[in-house]
Design a protein around this motif. Structure first.
Motif, PDB file in Angstrom:
ATOM      1  N   GLU A  27      -1.018   4.165   5.919  1.00 31.46           N
ATOM      2  CA  GLU A  27      -0.965   4.417   4.540  1.00 31.46           C
ATOM      3  C   GLU A  27      -0.147   3.185   3.802  1.00 31.46           C
ATOM      4  O   GLU A  27      -0.543   2.757   2.721  1.00 31.46           O
ATOM      5  CB  GLU A  27       0.073   5.626   4.515  1.00 31.46           C
ATOM      6  CG  GLU A  27      -0.034   6.043   3.195  1.00 31.46           C
ATOM      7  CD  GLU A  27       0.589   7.392   2.844  1.00 31.46           C
ATOM      8  OE1 GLU A  27       1.260   7.828   2.132  1.00 31.46           O
ATOM      9  OE2 GLU A  27       0.122   8.272   3.783  1.00 31.46           O
ATOM     10  N   GLU A  28       0.901   2.630   4.484  1.00 30.01           N
ATOM     11  CA  GLU A  28       1.306   1.404   3.975  1.00 30.01           C
ATOM     12  C   GLU A  28       0.376   0.123   3.692  1.00 30.01           C
ATOM     13  O   GLU A  28       0.443  -0.568   2.510  1.00 30.01           O
ATOM     14  CB  GLU A  28       2.352   0.840   4.593  1.00 30.01           C
ATOM     15  CG  GLU A  28       3.175  -0.305   4.286  1.00 30.01           C
ATOM     16  CD  GLU A  28       3.889  -0.073   2.719  1.00 30.01           C
ATOM     17  OE1 GLU A  28       3.902  -1.129   1.883  1.00 30.01           O
ATOM     18  OE2 GLU A  28       4.276   1.157   2.491  1.00 30.01           O
ATOM     19  N   GLN A  29      -0.553  -0.084   4.284  1.00 26.97           N
ATOM     20  CA  GLN A  29      -1.645  -1.017   4.238  1.00 26.97           C
ATOM     21  C   GLN A  29      -2.556  -0.689   3.140  1.00 26.97           C
ATOM     22  O   GLN A  29      -2.768  -1.778   2.162  1.00 26.97           O
ATOM     23  CB  GLN A  29      -2.448  -1.320   5.414  1.00 26.97           C
ATOM     24  CG  GLN A  29      -1.645  -1.921   6.583  1.00 26.97           C
ATOM     25  CD  GLN A  29      -2.623  -1.832   7.819  1.00 26.97           C
ATOM     26  OE1 GLN A  29      -2.933  -1.055   8.435  1.00 26.97           O
ATOM     27  NE2 GLN A  29      -2.557  -3.072   8.555  1.00 26.97           N
ATOM     28  N   VAL A  30      -2.740   0.617   2.929  1.00 26.87           N
ATOM     29  CA  VAL A  30      -3.604   1.134   1.977  1.00 26.87           C
ATOM     30  C   VAL A  30      -3.001   0.822   0.641  1.00 26.87           C
ATOM     31  O   VAL A  30      -3.566   0.616  -0.463  1.00 26.87           O
ATOM     32  CB  VAL A  30      -4.095   2.458   2.038  1.00 26.87           C
ATOM     33  CG1 VAL A  30      -4.844   3.117   0.903  1.00 26.87           C
ATOM     34  CG2 VAL A  30      -4.954   2.757   3.480  1.00 26.87           C
ATOM     35  N   ALA A  31      -1.868   1.204   0.486  1.00 30.74           N
ATOM     36  CA  ALA A  31      -0.979   1.139  -0.649  1.00 30.74           C
ATOM     37  C   ALA A  31      -0.688  -0.182  -1.147  1.00 30.74           C
ATOM     38  O   ALA A  31      -0.824  -0.372  -2.339  1.00 30.74           O
ATOM     39  CB  ALA A  31       0.410   1.686  -0.451  1.00 30.74           C
ATOM     40  N   GLN A  32      -0.564  -1.432  -0.220  1.00 27.98           N
ATOM     41  CA  GLN A  32      -0.415  -2.607  -0.480  1.00 27.98           C
ATOM     42  C   GLN A  32      -1.668  -2.936  -1.247  1.00 27.98           C
ATOM     43  O   GLN A  32      -1.477  -4.014  -2.069  1.00 27.98           O
ATOM     44  CB  GLN A  32       0.111  -3.537   0.626  1.00 27.98           C
ATOM     45  CG  GLN A  32       1.394  -3.299   1.072  1.00 27.98           C
ATOM     46  CD  GLN A  32       1.997  -4.166   2.244  1.00 27.98           C
ATOM     47  OE1 GLN A  32       0.850  -4.799   3.031  1.00 27.98           O
ATOM     48  NE2 GLN A  32       3.026  -3.882   2.711  1.00 27.98           N
ATOM     49  N   SER A  33      -2.663  -2.805  -0.379  1.00 30.36           N
ATOM     50  CA  SER A  33      -4.014  -3.060  -0.849  1.00 30.36           C
ATOM     51  C   SER A  33      -4.496  -2.770  -2.230  1.00 30.36           C
ATOM     52  O   SER A  33      -4.817  -3.322  -3.103  1.00 30.36           O
ATOM     53  CB  SER A  33      -5.310  -2.454   0.165  1.00 30.36           C
ATOM     54  OG  SER A  33      -6.489  -2.872  -0.387  1.00 30.36           O
ATOM     55  N   MET A  34      -4.115  -1.405  -2.603  1.00 30.59           N
ATOM     56  CA  MET A  34      -4.684  -0.901  -3.736  1.00 30.59           C
ATOM     57  C   MET A  34      -3.611  -1.256  -4.729  1.00 30.59           C
ATOM     58  O   MET A  34      -4.278  -1.639  -6.057  1.00 30.59           O
ATOM     59  CB  MET A  34      -4.094   0.849  -3.745  1.00 30.59           C
ATOM     60  CG  MET A  34      -4.205   1.659  -5.054  1.00 30.59           C
ATOM     61  SD  MET A  34      -2.831   1.565  -6.183  1.00 30.59           S
ATOM     62  CE  MET A  34      -1.591   2.606  -5.216  1.00 30.59           C
ATOM     63  N   ASP A  39     -11.833  -6.085  -6.513  1.00 29.88           N
ATOM     64  CA  ASP A  39     -11.041  -5.653  -5.895  1.00 29.88           C
ATOM     65  C   ASP A  39     -11.043  -5.648  -4.229  1.00 29.88           C
ATOM     66  O   ASP A  39     -11.752  -6.447  -3.864  1.00 29.88           O
ATOM     67  CB  ASP A  39     -11.063  -3.801  -6.228  1.00 29.88           C
ATOM     68  CG  ASP A  39     -12.322  -3.263  -5.542  1.00 29.88           C
ATOM     69  OD1 ASP A  39     -13.297  -4.152  -5.150  1.00 29.88           O
ATOM     70  OD2 ASP A  39     -12.545  -2.121  -5.038  1.00 29.88           O
ATOM     71  N   GLU A  40     -10.009  -5.314  -3.652  1.00 36.37           N
ATOM     72  CA  GLU A  40      -9.852  -5.551  -2.072  1.00 36.37           C
ATOM     73  C   GLU A  40     -10.411  -4.012  -1.273  1.00 36.37           C
ATOM     74  O   GLU A  40      -9.845  -3.255  -2.271  1.00 36.37           O
ATOM     75  CB  GLU A  40      -8.431  -5.926  -1.664  1.00 36.37           C
ATOM     76  CG  GLU A  40      -8.514  -6.484  -0.195  1.00 36.37           C
ATOM     77  CD  GLU A  40      -7.532  -6.052   0.610  1.00 36.37           C
ATOM     78  OE1 GLU A  40      -7.486  -6.372   1.842  1.00 36.37           O
ATOM     79  OE2 GLU A  40      -6.313  -5.823  -0.040  1.00 36.37           O
ATOM     80  N   CYS A  41     -10.987  -4.250  -0.646  1.00 35.74           N
ATOM     81  CA  CYS A  41     -11.441  -3.033   0.195  1.00 35.74           C
ATOM     82  C   CYS A  41     -10.829  -3.030   1.679  1.00 35.74           C
ATOM     83  O   CYS A  41     -11.468  -4.099   2.369  1.00 35.74           O
ATOM     84  CB  CYS A  41     -12.934  -2.787   0.356  1.00 35.74           C
ATOM     85  SG  CYS A  41     -13.719  -2.831  -1.305  1.00 35.74           S
TER      86      CYS A  41
END
Length: 375
Positions: A155-162, A146-148
């Motif tokens: 929040e947009e960066q967290v969403a894309q990463s998730m 996974d990517e951390c």
């Protein structure tokens, strides 16, 4: 061969106690996993780690792929034989270390190209390569790649990463294949946003895993924010599978996580603290570097049965730490690992007896009293 399975023996509130069954032995839950980053728990023999009560160790894909190399470990009989630990081993995917340790990394949908922090050599890590490395190591519990995302992040960066981690989870599942007796865990991401955590959990459940981890916490967000996520995140994951909170933590983090339904944890804290003169006790943290211990003939903790407390005084521990003697790291690491495993045993016993609330109250009361009075 024993299949990988999980059974819950008792619950108390949201807390659970049970057993993870593997071909290499049983893991009592809630479980704390000492970290053996490079195929060793620093300053400890494997049999000493077992003597503290540990049922399982954690090994690190990133470090082992760089040195000595997964292919070499496989040729030498696998990680268990290589490090002389015949019980279960969980290996992380390498994702977190690639993001935090390596230089000049380039992240794409395919995976991550990076330069080793050891010698600058170039490497590529993808879901498929991570699964291959963990297969070569022979670990019992394998983590999805996974990517951390580095914090702070929007929040947009967290969403894309998730969402990319969820696509990688699907590729990890496919690459893992059918390996009887071995387990693959998916990793929930989504930062501290409930909707993103729910989306991640739904994606993981649709793929289907042997266990589920809660990732992306204990990365600097603070205990209040972490507990805020743990108030709902474990309940989003299948109740009949183990739930693993990655990278946690301090004793009060562990207790709070167990109260909220977490079954497994790992952290470098007990061993790293031991090497820097810090001891964890039921009365909180003790700094053996401090001059107040120089003439103290008493043990670190008179109620502890570990070798450091049975045979040595605070004065001696202070002396060997200040003198830079290796035995300081050995004794303090043993003590810390013993304390963490004793805490887990206390939590398991309390949950089974339906008296977790009283156990937690006693835990916090003793810590609030602080260390014994100085002489």
């Amino acid at each position: 061969m024993t299949a990988f399975s999980f059974s819950i023996a008792a619950t108390d509130g949201r807390a659970r106690t049970g057993t993870i069954h593997t071909p290499r032995g049983q893991i009592r839950t809630p479980a704390f996993m000492p970290v053996g980053t490079a195929a060793t728990v620093k300053a400890m023999l494997p049999e000493s780690v077992r003597a503290t009560g540990a049922d399982i160790l954690l090994g690190n894909t990133y470090h082992l792929m760089l040195r000595p190399g997964a292919e070499r470990v496989a040729k030498l009989g696998g990680l268990h034989r290589f490090m002389n630990w015949n019980r279960p081993i969980l290996t992380d995917s390498g994702g977190f270390q690639v993001m935090s340790l390596s230089d000049l990394r380039k992240l794409t949908e395919d995976g991550v190209r990076f330069k080793s922090h050891v010698d600058g050599s170039e490497h590529f890590l993808s879901p498929e390569r991570s699964m291959e490395i963990q297969r070569l190591l022979g670990s019992d519990i394998v983590m999805c790649f996974d990517e951390c995302p580095a914090l702070p992040a929007t929040e947009e960066q967290v969403a894309q990463s998730m969402r990319m981690s969820m696509r990688w989870a699907e590729r990890s599942r496919e690459a893992f294949g059918d390996r009887p007796g071995h387990a693959l865990f998916g990793i929930q991401q989504g930062g501290v946003t409930k909707e993103l955590r729910a989306e991640s959990a739904e994606a993981l459940r649709a793929i289907g895993f042997d266990g589920y981890a809660i990732g992306g916490l204990a990365v600097g967000e603070g205990q209040e924010a972490m507990f805020g996520v743990l108030d709902y995140a474990p309940g989003m994951l299948p109740a009949d599978r183990p739930r693993y909170l990655m990278g946690v933590g301090k004793p009060d983090d562990i207790v709070g996580a167990v109260q909220r339904g977490v079954d497994m944890m790992d952290c470098v804290l007990p061993s790293r603290s031991g090497r820097t003169g810090q001891a964890w006790t039921r009365r909180g943290q003790v700094n053996l570097k401090n001059a107040r211990h120089a003439d103290d003939p008493r043990p670190l903790d008179e109620d502890c049965a570990c070798p450091a407390c049975r045979g040595y005084s605070r004065a001696y521990l202070h002396h060997v730490y200040r003198a830079g003697e290796i035995i300081a790291s050995m004794l303090l690491t043993w003590h810390n690992l013993h304390y963490f495993q004793e805490l887990m045993d206390g939590l398991r016993t309390a949950i089974a007896a339906g008296r977790l609330e009283a156990f937690v109250a006693d835990f916090h009361r003793l810590r609030a009293e602080g260390d014994i009075e100085r002489l």
